[in-house]
Design a protein around this motif. Structure first.
Motif: not given
Length: 180
Positions: A46-54, A90-95
Motif C-alpha cells: 500500500d503506497g499510503d502505508l509506505e509513505q506514512s510508515a516507511g 513480496a516481490l512488490d514490497w522488496v522492490s
C-alpha cells in the motif's frame, strides 16, 4: 570456509503447503548450507502505508535476507494461471526497499500445483516478474511438480524418483552458479 546461505521462498502461506515442502526438499538436495525459510506473511503493499510508515520491518528483513543469501530458491503454486498473490506482494514490497537485493543473486524457480502441468504457467510468469531485478536466474532444469498432493510422503519428502532427480540436478546447478 564459511557456510553458504540458501534462502527459500514458498509462494504459499500454509504451513504444510506442497511448495513449502518443495523448498525444504530443495534445501536437502542443495547440501550443506544454512537454510532460511523466508516469512512472506507481509502486509499488502500500500503506497499510503509506505509513505506514512516507511518500509515495514518484516519487508526489510526479507530484503536483507535476499541480499545476504548466496542463493535463493523459490517455489510457486499456480492460482488462476499465475503465481500467488503472496509471492507477487513480496516481490512488490522488496522492490520498494533501498538498493536491489536480488541483483546478481543466483535464483532457482520451481513450482508445485494440483494440475497436470505442475504450475508451469505460474513459473513462467514468475520468471517475468523477476527479470527487472536482474538476478542470475537459472533456466533449468525445469521442475513442475504436478498432482502435488500425491507427490510427498508423510514426512514431506518427494516420492517420485523423477522429480527428486530433477530437483537434485537443479540444486547442483544452483550450487555451481554460486561459484560461477
Amino acid at each position: 570456509m564459511t557456510a553458504l546461505t540458501l534462502l527459500g521462498l514458498a509462494g504459499a502461506l500454509r504451513r504444510e503447503s506442497t511448495n513449502r515442502m518443495l523448498i525444504r526438499e530443495a534445501a536437502r538436495a542443495f547440501g550443506p548450507a544454512d537454510f532460511i525459510e523466508a516469512d512472506l506473511a507481509l502486509p499488502l503493499y500500500d503506497g499510503d502505508l509506505e509513505q506514512s510508515a516507511g518500509i515495514p520491518d518484516v519487508v526489510q528483513r526479507l530484503a536483507d535476507q535476499i541480499a545476504a543469501a548466496d542463493a535463493v530458491v523459490i517455489s510457486t503454486p499456480e492460482y488462476n494461471k499465475g503465481p500467488s498473490g503472496v509471492l507477487k506482494n513480496a516481490l512488490d514490497w522488496v522492490s520498494r526497499t533501498a538498493n536491489n537485493p536480488w541483483i546478481d543473486t543466483p535464483v532457482a524457480v520451481m513450482s508445485s500445483a494440483e494440475g497436470r502441468a505442475g504450475g508451469e504457467r505460474s513459473q513462467m510468469v514468475l520468471r517475468g516478474f523477476l527479470t527487472p531485478f536482474q538476478p542470475r536466474l537459472l533456466t533449468g532444469p525445469e521442475l513442475h511438480v504436478a498432482d502435488c498432493r500425491n507427490q510427498f510422503d508423510a514426512e514431506g519428502r518427494l516420492i517420485s524418483d523423477r522429480y527428486a532427480a530433477t530437483l537434485e540436478k537443479l540444486m547442483q546447478k544452483l550450487r555451481a552458479e554460486i561459484r560461477g
